[in-house]
Design a protein around this motif. Structure first.
Motif, short mmCIF file in Angstrom:
data_model
loop_
_atom_site.label_atom_id
_atom_site.label_comp_id
_atom_site.label_asym_id
_atom_site.label_seq_id
_atom_site.Cartn_x
_atom_site.Cartn_y
_atom_site.Cartn_z
N ASP A 315 0.81 -1.21 0.00
CA ASP A 315 0.00 0.00 0.00
C ASP A 315 0.85 1.27 0.00
OD1 ASP A 315 -2.38 -1.46 0.06
OD2 ASP A 315 -2.31 -1.63 2.25
N MET A 316 2.14 1.15 0.25
CA MET A 316 2.99 2.33 0.35
C MET A 316 3.65 2.71 -0.97
SD MET A 316 4.83 1.29 3.97
CE MET A 316 5.87 2.74 4.01
N TYR A 317 3.54 1.86 -1.97
CA TYR A 317 4.29 2.10 -3.20
C TYR A 317 3.66 3.13 -4.13
CZ TYR A 317 7.12 -2.01 -2.07
OH TYR A 317 7.96 -2.89 -1.48
N GLY A 318 2.35 3.20 -4.18
CA GLY A 318 1.72 4.13 -5.10
C GLY A 318 1.17 3.43 -6.34
N PRO A 319 0.41 4.16 -7.16
CA PRO A 319 -0.30 3.54 -8.29
C PRO A 319 0.59 3.09 -9.43
CG PRO A 319 -0.60 5.93 -8.30
CD PRO A 319 0.12 5.61 -7.02
N GLN A 320 1.84 3.58 -9.50
CA GLN A 320 2.69 3.18 -10.61
C GLN A 320 3.27 1.79 -10.43
OE1 GLN A 320 3.72 5.11 -8.21
NE2 GLN A 320 5.79 4.48 -7.62
N THR A 321 3.14 1.21 -9.23
CA THR A 321 3.66 -0.14 -8.95
C THR A 321 2.49 -1.12 -8.98
OG1 THR A 321 5.40 0.80 -7.56
CG2 THR A 321 4.95 -1.55 -7.32
N HIS A 322 2.48 -2.01 -9.96
CA HIS A 322 1.37 -2.93 -10.16
C HIS A 322 1.68 -4.29 -9.52
CE1 HIS A 322 -0.39 -0.05 -12.93
NE2 HIS A 322 0.77 0.03 -13.54
N LEU A 323 0.92 -4.63 -8.49
CA LEU A 323 1.12 -5.88 -7.76
C LEU A 323 -0.21 -6.62 -7.67
CD1 LEU A 323 3.29 -4.35 -4.90
CD2 LEU A 323 4.13 -5.75 -6.78
N GLU A 324 -0.17 -7.93 -7.92
CA GLU A 324 -1.38 -8.75 -7.92
C GLU A 324 -1.26 -9.86 -6.87
OE1 GLU A 324 -2.16 -10.30 -11.78
OE2 GLU A 324 -2.14 -8.34 -12.77
N GLU A 325 -2.34 -10.07 -6.15
CA GLU A 325 -2.38 -11.13 -5.15
C GLU A 325 -3.16 -12.32 -5.71
OE1 GLU A 325 -3.77 -11.83 -0.49
OE2 GLU A 325 -4.61 -10.19 -1.67
N CYS A 326 -2.43 -13.33 -6.14
CA CYS A 326 -3.06 -14.55 -6.65
C CYS A 326 -2.01 -15.65 -6.74
CB CYS A 326 -3.70 -14.32 -8.03
SG CYS A 326 -2.54 -13.91 -9.34
N ALA A 327 -2.46 -16.89 -6.84
CA ALA A 327 -1.54 -18.02 -7.00
C ALA A 327 -0.94 -17.99 -8.39
CB ALA A 327 -2.29 -19.33 -6.77
N VAL A 328 0.31 -18.43 -8.49
CA VAL A 328 1.03 -18.46 -9.76
C VAL A 328 1.10 -19.89 -10.26
CG1 VAL A 328 3.15 -17.82 -10.96
CG2 VAL A 328 2.40 -16.51 -8.97
N SER A 329 0.74 -20.10 -11.52
CA SER A 329 0.75 -21.43 -12.12
C SER A 329 1.57 -21.41 -13.40
CB SER A 329 -0.68 -21.88 -12.44
OG SER A 329 -0.66 -23.05 -13.24
N PRO A 330 2.28 -22.51 -13.72
CA PRO A 330 3.00 -22.58 -15.00
C PRO A 330 2.09 -22.47 -16.21
CG PRO A 330 3.77 -24.28 -13.50
CD PRO A 330 2.55 -23.68 -12.87
N ASN A 331 0.79 -22.63 -16.00
CA ASN A 331 -0.15 -22.51 -17.11
C ASN A 331 -0.43 -21.06 -17.48
OD1 ASN A 331 -1.75 -23.79 -19.05
ND2 ASN A 331 -3.60 -23.44 -17.84
N ASP A 332 0.01 -20.12 -16.60
CA ASP A 332 -0.21 -18.69 -16.86
C ASP A 332 0.94 -18.16 -17.71
OD1 ASP A 332 -2.41 -18.89 -15.20
OD2 ASP A 332 -1.25 -18.36 -13.42
N LEU A 333 0.66 -17.84 -18.96
CA LEU A 333 1.69 -17.33 -19.88
C LEU A 333 1.65 -15.81 -19.90
CD1 LEU A 333 1.36 -19.88 -22.81
CD2 LEU A 333 2.66 -20.06 -20.69
N HIS A 334 2.76 -15.22 -20.33
CA HIS A 334 2.90 -13.76 -20.35
C HIS A 334 3.48 -13.33 -21.70
CE1 HIS A 334 2.13 -13.88 -16.01
NE2 HIS A 334 2.95 -14.93 -15.99
N PRO A 335 2.66 -13.37 -22.76
CA PRO A 335 3.17 -13.08 -24.12
C PRO A 335 3.63 -11.65 -24.32
CG PRO A 335 0.78 -13.30 -24.12
CD PRO A 335 1.24 -13.72 -22.77
N ASP A 336 3.15 -10.71 -23.47
CA ASP A 336 3.52 -9.30 -23.64
C ASP A 336 4.76 -8.92 -22.84
OD1 ASP A 336 1.31 -8.94 -25.29
OD2 ASP A 336 -0.01 -8.49 -23.59
N ALA A 337 5.28 -9.81 -22.03
CA ALA A 337 6.44 -9.49 -21.19
C ALA A 337 7.73 -9.80 -21.93
CB ALA A 337 6.37 -10.28 -19.89
N ASP A 338 8.68 -8.89 -21.83
CA ASP A 338 10.01 -9.12 -22.41
C ASP A 338 10.85 -10.02 -21.51
OD1 ASP A 338 9.57 -7.44 -24.68
OD2 ASP A 338 9.92 -5.68 -23.40
N TRP A 339 10.66 -9.89 -20.19
CA TRP A 339 11.45 -10.65 -19.23
C TRP A 339 10.55 -11.21 -18.13
CZ3 TRP A 339 16.84 -11.53 -18.70
CH2 TRP A 339 17.62 -11.00 -19.73
#
Length: 700
Positions: A315-339
């Motif tokens: 809550d201290m970082y501000g709106p420019q820092t995007h953080l999501e609370e959820c479980a991470v699965s290998p089935n979740d792909l990220h085609p728009d991410a460079d890294w």
């Protein structure tokens, strides 16, 4: 030559010297920061093989070249420096030898650490005389773009001499120690050279164990990293003062600053090599406290962090820092991410190269392995000749190779024992071969099923040391293989992996209130046993006896203990949460005496008048001592922060959280918005000492 220091070295068979001496010299040449902590490293710029000054071969080689090293060597060989060359033993022999003597000449730049007053980088010419067992360090002062001047006052030499049998002498010498000028950084004191450095060289000379890992920061510029790190450290240092988590801010803040500095340099080099102008995007899988995401976003890289559990600091970082609370699965792909980033990502670590390979052909990854996990459980060792850490790194490297990456390894400068990172930023195959690589990944992951052990309870018990019985393992593996046979390649990659869901709160705060109250009262009665009620005589107030946690646990019911064992910290956490009643110090439990807290608060200026409770919360809860202690409350009603009776209660007031202007959308610096001014926040940790709420693939 005057002696600055000397050390006797014994070299029993199998002989290590003189080879060990030159290996030690190599450490001091390439990694001087391991001895001189005020340096961040060194850069070897040039190397030449030159004839000794004063010989016939020197005249034939007099033309030289036009580099800075050639200019420095020419200055050393000049008549003005003949006296120093003679003292250092660098002059050619009077009688010509059948084989002309040559020396190795190097040019290195010493890089000091940054700070409030950073010292400038300094150049040195290093002369390695293999025949005579000496290495000479000649400081240079650049007077022109190429021309250099010899700083005669700060020359020193390290020398190895074979005395007899297996005895050797290692010494540090200087032609003019009385003229030596030390700045305490690039040029340490002569006493340091003759004591500290000499001791380390003697130790390194006799070491037989070779390092399993590469030099630190071998893939990027050390000088640029140092500048970037110091700038980020200065920029984000205020976070340490307001760190709301229970973890150590000194470690986690500066570690994430160091990782961010490394990634920023790595990505800058990538943009230069590929001719890119847009800054890379990223996804941090298992982002933990999210600080790395915040720094990278604030420095202009678009991205987000994902973790199974939200942290207070988010809550201290501000709106420019995007953080999501959820479980991470290998089935979740990220085609728009460079890294993709996996910083201490635990059971996700071997999956990150797979996710990157399947997300897009251009997706790269950075992983910093910590805990040892295979695709479907704990990693099992197979090679006793390697350390477990080295073997696991080799496994994660192998995963990257199978996924079609050219995997590079580097060692970071962070306050952690697990400092080796693995990077996949280029592919070994063409885009048209992606389908074949998918098949290869599926076969490889299926083959790993028999090389991992799932702890009882699935991933939830992944950190436990107990191993599942062989029979139940076989059943799980057979079931896993059956699923793999009946799914496509994408499904085969994911089968058997159980992403951890949101962790339940297990710090005793979710326990039923009546249960907590009964335990508090039972423990208090144990401490106050034998005290007779003396109403209206506060001067005779007593806090009872002091008991250890084990003594208290031995007197509690088994059902109560069983319920507490399911909580992190158990009985100790519950008692620490009951801050109004108990004081837990060094494993001993006492009844808290609020008169002592009141006296200590008066001695410290700036503290609130009533200890333990903010003014907004005063009198909003009943006083436990007024209700249950045989002598009542040690404080009078007007001085106690808690209500003495129902008529003394006040309605609870919501205490508003302080928010900085940037949280409301104020513009900041950098492409993703500037960092929050953490100095404006006042955070106070809770009394709960729980430090165990760490998900398997998250960090704090």
């Amino acid at each position: 030559m005057e002696l600055l220091g000397e050390a006797a070295v014994r070299d029993p068979p199998p002989a290590r010297l003189p080879g060990g001496f030159w290996a030690a010299v190599g450490v001091w040449l390439e990694k001087p920061h391991v001895a001189n902590k005020r340096l961040c490293g060194a850069r070897l710029e040039e190397a030449r093989v030159r004839p000794r000054p004063g010989g016939e071969e020197e005249e034939e080689d007099a033309e030289g070249g036009g580099s800075a090293l050639d200019a420095a060597w020419e200055a050393l060989c000049s008549p003005e420096c003949r006296r120093e060359c003679r003292a250092l033993g660098l002059l050619a022999a009077a009688a010509p030898l059948a084989r002309p003597e040559r020396v190795v000449v190097l040019l290195r730049t010493l890089l000091p650490k940054g700070g409030s007053r950073p010292a400038p980088a300094a150049r040195e010419m290093v002369v390695k005389d293999i025949c005579n067992g000496t290495v000479t360090f000649v400081p240079l002062e650049q007077t022109h773009e190429v021309k250099c001047e010899i700083k005669k006052c700060n020359i020193y030499q390290i020398k190895l001499v074979h005395t007899k049998d297996d005895e050797w002498s290692l010494s540090v010498l200087s032609p003019s120690p009385e003229k030596y000028i030390s700045d305490g950084i690039v040029y340490p004191k002569t006493t340091w050279l003759g004591n500290e450095l000499l001791t380390k060289l003697a130790k390194w000379s006799m070491e037989t164990k070779k390092c399993e890992f590469k030099n630190t920061l071998s893939l990027i510029s050390v000088a640029r990293y140092n500048n970037t790190y110091q700038n980020l450290k200065e920029k984000y240092k205020e976070i340490v003062k307001v760190w709301p988590e229970v973890t150590d801010p000194q470690k986690f803040v500066y570690e994430d600053v160091a990782i961010a500095a490394y990634l920023l340099i790595l990505w800058e080099d990538e943009r230069t090599a590929k001719g890119l102008s847009r800054k890379q995007s990223f996804v941090d899988l298992g982002c933990g406290n999210g600080l790395l995401v915040h720094i990278l976003s604030s420095e202009g890289h678009s991205g987000k962090g994902i973790d199974v559990r939200r942290r207070k600091i988010w809550d201290m970082y501000g709106p420019q820092t995007h953080l999501e609370e959820c479980a991470v699965s290998p089935n979740d792909l990220h085609p728009d991410a460079d890294w993709l980033i996996g910083n201490h990502s635990d059971e996700l670590t071997p999956w990150i190269p797979v996710i990157a390979a399947r997300s897009s052909y251009s997706c790269c990854y950075f992983v910093l392995p910590c805990c040892f996990f295979d695709f479907h459980g704990k990693y099992i060792r197979r090679q006793s000749k390697k350390t477990q850490y080295r073997e696991y790194l080799d496994f994660v490297t192998e995963v990257g190779l199978v996924c079609g990456f050219n995997v590079e390894e580097d060692c970071l400068r962070i306050p952690s024992t697990k400092r080796v990172c693995l990077i996949g930023k280029s592919r070994t195959y063409l885009p048209s071969q992606s389908a074949a690589l998918d098949e290869q990944q599926g076969r490889y992951i299926r083959s790993r099923q028999c090389h991992s052990v799932r702890a009882p309870g699935g991933v939830e018990g992944g950190h436990r040391s107990e191993r599942q019985p062989a029979a139940s393992q076989d059943v799980g593996l057979i079931a896993g293989r059956e699923v793999l046979k009946n799914t496509d390649v994408a499904g085969a990659l994911i089968s058997g992996f159980q992403p951890r869901g949101k962790e339940p709160v297990r710090n005793c705060t979710a326990l039923p209130k009546d249960f907590v109250d009964s335990v508090v009262l039972e423990v208090a009665n144990l401490l106050l046993s034998g005290i007779q009620a003396v109403p209206g005589t506060s001067g005779a107030w007593s806090r009872g006896e002091s008991l250890t946690l084990s003594e208290i646990a031995a007197r509690l019911k088994e059902d109560t203990l069983k319920r507490l064992r399911n909580e992190y910290g158990g009985l100790q956490t519950l008692l620490r949460n009951s801050h109004q009643v108990f004081e837990v110090l060094s494993g001993r439990v006492n009844i808290r005496d609020w008169r002592e807290a009141k006296l200590s608060s008066k001695k410290k200026p700036g503290m609130q008048a009533e200890p333990g409770v903010s003014s907004k919360a005063t009198k909003t809860r009943l006083c436990w001592f007024d209700m249950h202690h045989p002598h009542g409350c040690p404080l009078t009603s007007e001085h106690c922060s808690y209500a003495h009776g129902i008529e003394d209660l006040r309605p609870h007031q919501q205490v508003p959280k302080k928010r900085h202007a940037k949280h409301e959308g104020a513009a900041g610096t950098g492409g993703g918005g500037g960092p929050v001014d953490f100095g404006s926040h006042k955070q106070r940790r809770t009394s709960c000492g729980d430090t165990s709420l760490n998900p398997l693939y998250a960090r704090e």
